[in-house]
Design a protein around this motif. Structure first.
Motif, short mmCIF file in Angstrom:
data_model
loop_
_atom_site.label_atom_id
_atom_site.label_comp_id
_atom_site.label_asym_id
_atom_site.label_seq_id
_atom_site.Cartn_x
_atom_site.Cartn_y
_atom_site.Cartn_z
N ASN A 212 0.81 -1.22 0.00
CA ASN A 212 0.00 0.00 0.00
C ASN A 212 0.85 1.27 0.00
O ASN A 212 0.31 2.36 0.16
N ARG A 253 -0.56 3.54 -2.33
CA ARG A 253 -1.08 2.58 -3.30
C ARG A 253 -2.43 2.06 -2.80
O ARG A 253 -2.69 1.99 -1.61
N PRO A 258 -4.09 8.72 -4.92
CA PRO A 258 -2.78 8.53 -4.27
C PRO A 258 -1.99 9.84 -4.20
O PRO A 258 -2.08 10.68 -5.10
#
Length: 326
Positions: A212, A253, A258
């Motif tokens: 992530n 992520r 983002p």
């Protein structure tokens, strides 16, 4: 000359020494006067030549020295006289007494040889005396061997390494480094300093999924290594103090929007470096070290809020590569 016309010991020594530098033989004529049956001029000349090679019989018409020998009987003994007339004058009359004619002739031949040597020595020019050689200039004292031994020069060493590290936990980052060092290798001394700088770049998505958060770390690291232990002929080990300055870049992520952030990196620590040489200045190196980040960082994703990583208390680093010493 000793009283009574004899030859003193001092005269014998001086005249004998002067005969060492004999010139060409001197032509002589012998005037020999003796009672009948009391030796001959030939016997006197043979005795004289046996004692010195400085004289020879003169030829007809040749300029020469004159040697006058007179023998006479005195009671039961024999009285002898010798006089040498030469180009600069004549010698004193030398007298000898003996029990027989032969004894007196032998003594007079010795006296004549010494007289010839004396006249030659007085006529010879003085021998020039060479001046003593000049004293050599004083030299600077040589320093002791240990002090005079020059340290080997610093040499340039270039290297490239594969790097495994953790700069944001729980992520593991892979990357590489390029290093340049100035190294002084003293094979017989533990003190073999090295000072180098390395440019390092590592990321957590190079060999695996980033999860992530994608983490990138770029830094310039300074390493000072004062000591070196040569374990074997080809293997050496160095402890080093390190510090690094750079930045961390993190990108979320798995979220709709983002975001990326960049933060500075500061750390200090140490490492141990082992190098196995293959000859020609090339070596394989393994480095293992730890450092402490001086500023704590935490990376959080919003919506929903998730803590994706933070700088660890201790950041490990392992590097494997190859170096070449120029």
């Amino acid at each position: 000359m000793a009283p009574g016309g004899g030859i003193s010991l001092v005269e014998l020594v001086v005249l004998g020494w002067s005969s060492a530098a004999a010139p060409a033989p001197i032509p002589i004529r012998i005037d020999f006067d003796a009672p009948a049956g009391c030796s001959t001029a030939a016997a006197f000349y043979d005795a004289l030549r046996a004692r010195t090679d400085r004289v020879r019989l003169a030829t007809e018409g040749e300029r020469s020295w004159n040697v006058h020998v007179r023998l006479s009987r005195a009671g039961s003994g024999v009285h002898g006289e010798l006089r040498v007339i030469h180009e600069r004058g004549e010698t004193d009359t030398r007298t000898v007494k003996g029990a027989s004619c032969d004894t007196v002739v032998q003594a007079l031949s010795l006296t004549a040889s010494l007289a010839v040597d004396e006249v030659v020595a007085e006529s010879a020019p003085p021998v020039p005396v060479a001046p003593p050689p000049a004293a050599p200039a004083p030299r600077e004292p040589a320093p002791p061997v240990d002090a005079a031994r020059e340290a080997p020069p610093f040499r340039l060493e270039i290297g490239a390494h594969a790097v495994l590290t953790q700069v944001v936990a729980p992520h593991v980052s892979f990357g590489g480094a390029l290093a340049a060092r100035m190294t002084q290798q003293r094979m017989d001394d533990v003190f073999s300093p090295s000072l180098g700088v390395a440019l390092i770049h590592a990321r957590n998505d190079l060999l695996q999924s980033a999860g992530n958060a994608a983490i990138q770390w770029t830094a310039a690291a300074l390493a000072a290594c004062p000591l070196r232990w040569q374990i074997t002929g080809f293997l050496g080990v160095q402890p080093c103090a390190t510090t690094a300055v750079g930045w961390l870049a993190a990108t979320g992520r798995g979220v709709m929007y983002p975001e990326s952030v960049v933060r500075s990196w500061w750390s200090a620590g140490g490492l141990v470096r082992a190098a196995a040489s293959f000859g020609g200045g090339t070596a394989v190196e393994l480095e293992a070290g730890i450092s402490a980040p001086l500023v704590h960082r935490r990376f959080i994703l919003l919506s929903p809020e998730v803590n994706v990583g933070e700088t660890p208390v201790i950041s490990p680093l392992v590097g494997l590569g190859i170096t070449h010493l120029f």
